[in-house]
Design an enzyme around this catalytic site. Structure first.
Site, PDB file in Angstrom:
ATOM      1  N   ARG A  93       0.626  14.980  12.784  1.00 53.92           N
ATOM      2  CA  ARG A  93       1.150  14.713  11.435  1.00 53.92           C
ATOM      3  C   ARG A  93       1.180  15.944  10.534  1.00 53.92           C
ATOM      4  O   ARG A  93       0.544  15.967   9.470  1.00 53.92           O
ATOM      5  CB  ARG A  93       0.412  13.551  10.787  1.00 53.92           C
ATOM      6  CG  ARG A  93       0.493  12.277  11.610  1.00 53.92           C
ATOM      7  CD  ARG A  93      -0.186  11.103  10.956  1.00 53.92           C
ATOM      8  NE  ARG A  93       0.554  10.584   9.821  1.00 53.92           N
ATOM      9  CZ  ARG A  93       0.141   9.530   9.087  1.00 53.92           C
ATOM     10  NH1 ARG A  93      -1.004   8.933   9.383  1.00 53.92           N
ATOM     11  NH2 ARG A  93       0.852   9.094   8.085  1.00 53.92           N
ATOM     12  N   ARG A 129      -8.570  -0.314   4.474  1.00 47.05           N
ATOM     13  CA  ARG A 129      -7.634   0.641   3.887  1.00 47.05           C
ATOM     14  C   ARG A 129      -6.277   0.013   3.590  1.00 47.05           C
ATOM     15  O   ARG A 129      -5.536   0.488   2.741  1.00 47.05           O
ATOM     16  CB  ARG A 129      -7.426   1.835   4.828  1.00 47.05           C
ATOM     17  CG  ARG A 129      -8.707   2.594   5.146  1.00 47.05           C
ATOM     18  CD  ARG A 129      -8.383   3.847   5.899  1.00 47.05           C
ATOM     19  NE  ARG A 129      -7.432   4.650   5.124  1.00 47.05           N
ATOM     20  CZ  ARG A 129      -7.009   5.843   5.533  1.00 47.05           C
ATOM     21  NH1 ARG A 129      -7.432   6.312   6.692  1.00 47.05           N
ATOM     22  NH2 ARG A 129      -6.155   6.539   4.807  1.00 47.05           N
ATOM     23  N   LYS A 160       0.835  -1.211   0.000  1.00 50.55           N
ATOM     24  CA  LYS A 160       0.000   0.000   0.000  1.00 50.55           C
ATOM     25  C   LYS A 160       0.865   1.253   0.000  1.00 50.55           C
ATOM     26  O   LYS A 160       0.670   2.177  -0.794  1.00 50.55           O
ATOM     27  CB  LYS A 160      -0.905   0.032   1.228  1.00 50.55           C
ATOM     28  CG  LYS A 160      -1.566   1.397   1.470  1.00 50.55           C
ATOM     29  CD  LYS A 160      -2.437   1.402   2.708  1.00 50.55           C
ATOM     30  CE  LYS A 160      -1.741   1.660   3.998  1.00 50.55           C
ATOM     31  NZ  LYS A 160      -1.380   3.053   4.278  1.00 50.55           N
ATOM     32  N   ASN A 161       1.843   1.313   0.894  1.00 52.54           N
ATOM     33  CA  ASN A 161       2.614   2.540   1.063  1.00 52.54           C
ATOM     34  C   ASN A 161       3.613   2.789  -0.055  1.00 52.54           C
ATOM     35  O   ASN A 161       4.149   3.884  -0.174  1.00 52.54           O
ATOM     36  CB  ASN A 161       3.289   2.552   2.438  1.00 52.54           C
ATOM     37  CG  ASN A 161       2.257   2.727   3.534  1.00 52.54           C
ATOM     38  OD1 ASN A 161       1.102   3.086   3.256  1.00 52.54           O
ATOM     39  ND2 ASN A 161       2.641   2.476   4.760  1.00 52.54           N
ATOM     40  N   CYS A 168      -4.906  13.383  12.567  1.00 47.92           N
ATOM     41  CA  CYS A 168      -5.070  11.942  12.339  1.00 47.92           C
ATOM     42  C   CYS A 168      -5.124  11.264  13.701  1.00 47.92           C
ATOM     43  O   CYS A 168      -4.602  11.791  14.681  1.00 47.92           O
ATOM     44  CB  CYS A 168      -3.874  11.454  11.530  1.00 47.92           C
ATOM     45  SG  CYS A 168      -3.677   9.680  11.476  1.00 47.92           S
ATOM     46  N   ASP A 197       4.621   0.753  12.023  1.00 50.54           N
ATOM     47  CA  ASP A 197       3.386   0.151  11.502  1.00 50.54           C
ATOM     48  C   ASP A 197       3.196  -1.296  11.934  1.00 50.54           C
ATOM     49  O   ASP A 197       2.187  -1.910  11.599  1.00 50.54           O
ATOM     50  CB  ASP A 197       3.350   0.246   9.970  1.00 50.54           C
ATOM     51  CG  ASP A 197       3.266   1.688   9.483  1.00 50.54           C
ATOM     52  OD1 ASP A 197       3.515   1.931   8.294  1.00 50.54           O
ATOM     53  OD2 ASP A 197       2.979   2.575  10.307  1.00 50.54           O
TER      54      ASP A 197
HETATM   55  C1  EPZ Z   1       4.359   6.995   6.127  1.00 47.05           C
HETATM   56  O1  EPZ Z   1       3.614   8.099   6.656  1.00 47.05           O
HETATM   57  C2  EPZ Z   1       3.386   5.816   6.080  1.00 47.05           C
HETATM   58  N1  EPZ Z   1       2.253   6.161   5.248  1.00 47.05           N
HETATM   59  C3  EPZ Z   1       2.901   5.502   7.491  1.00 47.05           C
HETATM   60  O2  EPZ Z   1       2.088   4.330   7.434  1.00 47.05           O
HETATM   61  C4  EPZ Z   1       4.091   5.184   8.368  1.00 47.05           C
HETATM   62  O3  EPZ Z   1       3.661   5.012   9.691  1.00 47.05           O
HETATM   63  C5  EPZ Z   1       5.092   6.367   8.330  1.00 47.05           C
HETATM   64  O4  EPZ Z   1       5.474   6.651   6.982  1.00 47.05           O
HETATM   65  C6  EPZ Z   1       6.359   6.058   9.115  1.00 47.05           C
HETATM   66  O5  EPZ Z   1       6.967   4.897   8.669  1.00 47.05           O
HETATM   67  C7  EPZ Z   1       2.380   6.089   3.900  1.00 47.05           C
HETATM   68  O6  EPZ Z   1       3.403   5.782   3.344  1.00 47.05           O
HETATM   69  C8  EPZ Z   1       1.166   6.428   3.091  1.00 47.05           C
HETATM   70  P1  EPZ Z   1       6.498  10.418   8.110  1.00 47.05           P
HETATM   71  P2  EPZ Z   1       4.201   9.580   6.601  1.00 47.05           P
HETATM   72  O7  EPZ Z   1       6.441  11.639   7.272  1.00 47.05           O
HETATM   73  O8  EPZ Z   1       4.952   9.771   5.355  1.00 47.05           O
HETATM   74  C9  EPZ Z   1       6.424  13.858  11.476  1.00 47.05           C
HETATM   75  C10 EPZ Z   1       0.186   2.975   7.788  1.00 47.05           C
HETATM   76  O9  EPZ Z   1      -0.232   2.453   8.827  1.00 47.05           O
HETATM   77  N2  EPZ Z   1       6.391  14.797  10.342  1.00 47.05           N
HETATM   78  O10 EPZ Z   1       7.688   9.550   7.998  1.00 47.05           O
HETATM   79  O11 EPZ Z   1       3.092  10.511   6.904  1.00 47.05           O
HETATM   80  C11 EPZ Z   1       5.148  13.014  11.568  1.00 47.05           C
HETATM   81  O12 EPZ Z   1       4.128  13.680  12.248  1.00 47.05           O
HETATM   82  C12 EPZ Z   1       0.702   4.430   7.815  1.00 47.05           C
HETATM   83  O13 EPZ Z   1       0.235   2.415   6.680  1.00 47.05           O
HETATM   84  C13 EPZ Z   1       6.445  16.154  10.605  1.00 47.05           C
HETATM   85  O14 EPZ Z   1       6.509  16.589  11.756  1.00 47.05           O
HETATM   86  O15 EPZ Z   1       5.187   9.541   7.863  1.00 47.05           O
HETATM   87  C14 EPZ Z   1       5.642  11.765  12.278  1.00 47.05           C
HETATM   88  O16 EPZ Z   1       5.641  11.999  13.653  1.00 47.05           O
HETATM   89  C15 EPZ Z   1       0.440   5.120   9.113  1.00 47.05           C
HETATM   90  N3  EPZ Z   1       6.422  17.006   9.541  1.00 47.05           N
HETATM   91  C16 EPZ Z   1       7.067  11.627  11.750  1.00 47.05           C
HETATM   92  O17 EPZ Z   1       7.452  12.907  11.252  1.00 47.05           O
HETATM   93  C17 EPZ Z   1       6.357  16.569   8.235  1.00 47.05           C
HETATM   94  O18 EPZ Z   1       6.324  17.381   7.302  1.00 47.05           O
HETATM   95  C18 EPZ Z   1       7.238  10.599  10.636  1.00 47.05           C
HETATM   96  O19 EPZ Z   1       6.274  10.857   9.639  1.00 47.05           O
HETATM   97  C19 EPZ Z   1       6.316  15.182   7.990  1.00 47.05           C
HETATM   98  C20 EPZ Z   1       6.343  14.308   9.068  1.00 47.05           C
END
Ligand code: EPZ
Length: 424
Positions: free
Chosen positions: A123, A401, A22-23, A118, A309
């Site tokens: 996020r 999802r 998915k991701n 979320c 995850d």
């Molecule tokens: C991806 O989300 C995945 N989703 C998530 O999977 C996964 O948990 C996550 O990466 C971490 O591995 C998809 O790929 C669609 P991040 P993403 O940006 O890209 C903070 C699932 O269950 N952050 O690496 O949104 C954020 O809040 C989902 O399939 C900022 O502060 O994750 C988090 O605490 C859930 N500012 C951390 O960084 C930003 O601009 C990591 O988020 C971006 C992120």
């Protein structure tokens, strides 16, 4: 609204096929916006999030055809005519933000709704925006939307030094940089297999990229990208989820298409807890090495660390492991929503801030429970496999999802599980 009923019971045996990720698919699909030639994805997962992304791309003028029972996505952005990603679609799925970089790079303009909060955390998307500003984008936040404009002549290369690892910000910056003038360097970039898969697809489209899978990725911008066909990488989170099934319920299960290098830290952790993991051409085979599972401490980290995850699913396992485990969630600030539901099944869990202390009990007891997010929902199903009696998991739309054919896959290895329609 549907529920899933699991009746705990005997050992599992057989093979579970693992789908495409998915991701990975959610970042590969927006890559079609970068070219006026067709992009075809094979081994695509059949999930509601993929349908939402198809809807979003369609609203921008892209064509997305789902073929071969949904396993193939044939996409074309030849007649792109939109620049606005509407709140009505974006609010359903945060990954919609991944159209921002490609739209800006291809068309020089984009108006994308901010995703909003979320269940698992605030996020924000500030790192996505900072990366695009480093490539010359002018951004304005107005009425809940990002209004983005590239300089005349298009985005230019730049140095992006992420203060901490973000998968999504790395993906957005990567895609935008492929068409930027000059060189872009992403420092402290995410190294997830989904990032590597995206880079391989972009390279197949003619992008000049190096360093994927390391913390420094370099992109030489090109004038245009061409079409390609790309196979979506295996879903390591679905893989890890089902690897836990024979550990909670007993028995031996093979995960078709599973590869250890997608999940090495996770494999090492479950081996520490008492699992035996064997790799063969068929995939990964998992069973308890000898006797009951043991408590272990877990800390979630970006790849190659233990994936956040799989934290909820791992907690379900540790509920009946011998001893006391401490789980530390380092990625999201509110990702223990499954704990109160597991406690309803008789688990002993104490959550304090980003830590959860789990004291193993002999047996969980089936109960009606509620899914709160995607990974929490499947952790309750795993717990149900280990529990005495019947567990009824409500709000399983969360599950749809990210997991296709859960009931059929688990039934295929002997689980007593069914999906039922609930009134109201
Ligand atoms: C991806 O989300 C995945 N989703 C998530 O999977 C996964 O948990 C996550 O990466 C971490 O591995 C998809 O790929 C669609 P991040 P993403 O940006 O890209 C903070 C699932 O269950 N952050 O690496 O949104 C954020 O809040 C989902 O399939 C900022 O502060 O994750 C988090 O605490 C859930 N500012 C951390 O960084 C930003 O601009 C990591 O988020 C971006 C992120």
């Amino acid at each position: 609204m549907d529920s899933i009923i699991v009746t705990g019971g005997g050992p599992l045996s057989g093979t579970i096929p693992i789908a495409g990720a998915k991701n990975a698919c959610l970042t590969l699909m927006p890559a079609t916006l970068l070219s006026d030639e067709p992009l075809t994805l094979t081994n695509a997962p059949r999930l509601s999030d993929i349908r939402t992304m198809s809807q979003l791309l369609g609203s921008l003028g892209a064509e997305v055809s789902s073929l071969s029972d949904g396993l193939v996505l044939a996409m074309s952005s030849h007649d792109l005519n939109g620049e606005r990603a509407d709140y009505d679609i974006v609010r359903k799925m945060r990954a919609s933000i991944l159209v921002l970089g490609p739209l800006l790079a291809r068309q020089g303009r984009a108006v994308v709704s901010l995703p909003g909060g979320c269940a698992i955390g605030a996020r924000p998307v500030d790192l996505h925006l900072k990366a695009l500003e480093a490539m010359g984008a002018e951004l304005e936040l107005r009425d809940g939307y990002v209004h983005a404009k590239a300089p005349s002549g298009g985005l230019h290369g730049g140095i992006v030094d992420f203060p901490f690892v973000s998968v999504g910000a790395t993906e957005n910056a990567l895609m935008a940089a492929t068409l930027a003038r000059g060189t872009t360097v992403l420092k402290n970039a995410a190294q997830e297999p989904e990032i590597v898969d995206l880079v391989h697809c972009l390279q197949a489209m003619g992008a000049q990229i190096s360093g994927e899978g390391t913390d420094t990725i370099e992109i030489q911008g090109v004038d245009r990208l061409h079409g390609a066909t790309h196979r979506v990488v295996t879903d390591r989170i679905e893989l890890g989820t089902y690897m836990l099934a024979p550990l909670v319920a007993g028995g031996e299960v093979t995960l078709g298409g599973g590869r250890r290098n997608l999940l090495d830290a996770f494999c090492t952790k479950i081996e520490e807890a008492g699992a035996e993991v064997t790799e063969s051409d068929a995939g990964l085979t998992v069973k308890r090495a000898n006797g009951p599972m043991q408590a272990v401490d877990v800390e979630t980290q970006p790849f190659p660390g233990f994936p956040t995850d799989l934290q909820a699913q791992m907690m379900a396992l540790l509920c009946t492991a011998q001893g006391t485990s401490v789980l530390e969630e380092k990625i999201f600030e509110n990702r223990f929503m499954h704990a109160p539901e597991l406690i309803r099944m008789g688990a002993e869990i104490d959550v304090h801030g980003g830590h959860a202390t789990v004291t193993g009990v002999d047996k969980l007891k089936g109960a009606p429970v509620m899914a709160t997010d995607l990974r929490a929902s499947v952790s309750l199903i795993l717990a149900g496999l280990a529990a005495q009696g019947e567990t009824r998991v409500g709000r399983v739309y969360h599950l749809d999802r990210g997991y296709e054919h859960v009931v059929a896959k688990l039934r295929g290895v002997g689980a007593n599980i069914e999906r039922v329609k609930e009134d109201g």
